[in-house]
Design an enzyme around this catalytic site. Structure first.
Site, PDB file in Angstrom:
ATOM      1  N   SER A 108      41.021 -16.925  49.055  1.00 16.65           N
ATOM      2  CA  SER A 108      40.412 -18.011  49.693  1.00 16.65           C
ATOM      3  C   SER A 108      39.324 -17.712  50.888  1.00 16.65           C
ATOM      4  O   SER A 108      38.370 -17.511  50.340  1.00 16.65           O
ATOM      5  CB  SER A 108      41.926 -18.619  50.182  1.00 16.65           C
ATOM      6  OG  SER A 108      41.639 -20.085  50.713  1.00 16.65           O
ATOM      7  N   ASP A 140      41.687 -25.923  40.640  1.00  9.56           N
ATOM      8  CA  ASP A 140      41.810 -25.435  41.983  1.00  9.56           C
ATOM      9  C   ASP A 140      41.641 -26.774  42.753  1.00  9.56           C
ATOM     10  O   ASP A 140      40.414 -27.302  42.835  1.00  9.56           O
ATOM     11  CB  ASP A 140      41.238 -24.509  42.676  1.00  9.56           C
ATOM     12  CG  ASP A 140      41.323 -23.820  43.810  1.00  9.56           C
ATOM     13  OD1 ASP A 140      41.855 -24.618  44.631  1.00  9.56           O
ATOM     14  OD2 ASP A 140      41.410 -22.580  44.076  1.00  9.56           O
ATOM     15  N   HIS A 170      45.751 -23.377  43.504  1.00  8.18           N
ATOM     16  CA  HIS A 170      44.837 -22.684  44.519  1.00  8.18           C
ATOM     17  C   HIS A 170      45.978 -21.576  44.881  1.00  8.18           C
ATOM     18  O   HIS A 170      47.150 -21.993  45.491  1.00  8.18           O
ATOM     19  CB  HIS A 170      44.805 -23.781  45.897  1.00  8.18           C
ATOM     20  CG  HIS A 170      43.864 -22.686  46.867  1.00  8.18           C
ATOM     21  ND1 HIS A 170      42.479 -22.401  46.712  1.00  8.18           N
ATOM     22  CD2 HIS A 170      44.236 -22.135  48.100  1.00  8.18           C
ATOM     23  CE1 HIS A 170      42.318 -21.812  47.928  1.00  8.18           C
ATOM     24  NE2 HIS A 170      43.241 -21.606  48.466  1.00  8.18           N
TER      25      HIS A 170
END
Length: 507
Positions: free
Chosen positions: A300, A428, A457
């Protein structure tokens, strides 16, 4: 009188029978409101019938309490249901985007078995929000015992390195305890301490020295970087750490300033584009282990920072290979997704809450900075609000949009000059698929892009450990790292990059 005495003796010798059922046993509850108590057992004509808990006679025959059999039955049913849920899979192709080079062909061939099997998503977790939310809540947590090292930065700030001493009990921590034979100054002179305290970090350094001495000097080093407001405590990070450690890697989790309970000693937080700290960490580890290959993996926001760093370093990057997962390449596009829709707001508010929580103990440290308003930080409800209140202010950006546009790693991935595997889920909800710079990646022979159809995610409930074990990308990234190690060790396996633009078609 004689006949009465004979009848009495006969009555004592012969059991009385009745056409009505005779109650054999009852629970302690007895009868309530005229209804048969739970667990009551009756016999009729040699046959046995039961009330609502008819397992009582069975448990008596097995010599087990009734609750034990009932618990076993519930557990077996739950286990069967769980296995059924986990075994229901929907498989889709993994899309691969990469230049046709000898090196890419080699590493993709090594990863081929995993890629050819496809992405076998757990069917009931294919929804992107279910995948994102349930994986964060239900993924199995690992018991990792860290030894923390506080690393001073050139500007006076500090970040932390968490070294895993034991993962799920794979090492005996008592082996790291001092034997007393080599006492340091603090042990010779005390305790207790009243007027003066000696540098107790000597004890930490000695413990780490014992840990590192057990790993070969040329063992590959792996730096792990978590997502926004995350750190060494994140479950997905610990799963990959366990895998790499088992493969002989010297692992260390890098925590950005103020995260994972790291000290914040200067009025400087971290950001999506600030690469000074990871650069210092890489340089430090390279100095400590000059003969060891060095790898890095980020998730991320950590993936975005890592990619920016690799792009800035270019040919000078002291990294053998890297991986970036769920990278939000275009921060403005991802912010637009977060600001729209119900779930987008849920994610943004949750991340902003975590950021405020990290920042709160240090708010007075930032007092006096130009344009800093602590009330705006406290009132921040979304990630954008927080970045407006503190991030863009402390890093000198004129606006949040300017900060997002500059900080997205879409601007730097074209300059990466070391092998980089990036893995994205096309559904995502945070690092959205539209933000992926596919055209730039196709032009760069050093980058391989893998895309799964689902995964949310940081969810990726697929593979042999699904639904809530290690995420699907862990196995393929580990294979990627090991393929790079093979290329580095084999003098005959050196490869040259091709000059022709020819993307590998999606599998």
């Amino acid at each position: 009188g004689a006949r009465r005495r004979m009848r009495a003796r006969a009555a004592r010798a012969t059991p009385v029978t009745s056409s009505r059922p005779r109650r054999r046993a009852t629970t302690a509850r007895g009868r309530r409101g005229g209804t048969m108590a739970r667990g009551t057992t009756w016999t009729r004509g040699g046959a046995t019938t039961t009330g609502r808990r008819g397992a009582a006679t069975t448990t008596a025959a097995l010599g087990l309490p009734g609750g034990a059999i009932a618990g076993m039955a519930v557990a077996a049913t739950a286990c069967a249901a769980w296995c059924a849920l986990g075994s229901a899979r929907e498989t889709s192709e993994v899309r691969v985007t990469a230049r046709r080079t000898k090196r890419n062909a080699y590493v993709l061939d090594k990863c081929g078995a995993i890629l050819e099997r496809g992405y076998d998503a757990v069917a009931w977790l294919k929804n992107r929000h279910a995948s994102t939310i349930l994986s964060s809540l239900l993924r199995r947590d690992l018991n990792v015992a860290y030894q923390r090292e506080v690393l001073a930065m050139p500007d006076g700030g500090h970040a932390t390195l968490d070294w895993p001493m034991s993962v799920d009990g794979d090492a005996d921590l008592s082996e790291y305890e001092d034997s007393g034979e080599e006492a340091c100054e603090i042990e010779r002179r005390g305790p207790p301490f009243v007027r003066r305290v000696f540098d107790q970090s000597a004890l930490v350094r000695r413990r780490l020295a014992v840990h590192h001495a057990r790993i070969a000097a040329d063992a590959p080093v792996l730096v792990l970087m978590s997502g926004i407001a995350g750190g060494s405590h994140d479950k997905y990070l610990k799963h990959f750490l366990k895998r790499a450690r088992a493969r002989g890697f010297r692992c260390v989790a890098f925590n950005c300033r103020g995260t994972s309970e790291s000290p914040l000693t200067t009025p400087q937080f971290y950001s999506a584009s600030y690469t000074g700290d990871i650069r210092h960490v890489v340089n430090t580890l390279r100095e400590r282990y000059p003969d060891a290959p060095l790898f890095a993996i980020g998730w991320s926001l950590g993936a975005n920072i890592l990619t920016n760093f690799l792009g800035e370093e270019g040919e000078n990057a002291k990294v053998t290979g890297a991986a970036a997962l769920c990278n939000p390449f275009d921060l403005n596009a991802c912010d637009t997704a977060l600001e729209s829709g119900f779930f987008g707001k849920v994610y943004s508010q949750a991340m902003a809450k975590n950021m405020r929580k990290l920042f709160a103990p240090h708010e007075n440290l930032f007092a006096g900075l130009p344009k800093y308003n602590p009330e705006l930080v406290k009132a921040a409800k979304t990630v954008r609000d927080f970045d407006e209140a503190i991030t863009r202010v402390t890093f000198g950006f004129p606006s949040v949009d300017a900060y997002y546009e500059y900080s997205g790693s879409k601007n730097k991935i074209g300059d990466v000059r070391v092998p980089l595997m990036t893995v994205q889920a096309r559904d995502d909800p945070i690092a959205i698929a539209d933000s992926i710079p596919r055209a730039i990646i196709e032009e760069n022979p050093n980058v391989i892009l893998l895309e799964t159809e689902s995964g949310g995610h940081l969810g990726w409930e697929a593979g042999p450990e699904a639904p809530f074990g290690a995420p699907w990308p862990d196995a393929v990234v580990m294979q990627f790292f090991e393929a790079l190690l093979e290329l580095k060790k084999s003098p005959n396996a050196k490869v040259e990059t091709d000059t022709k633009v020819d993307p590998v078609p999606a599998r």
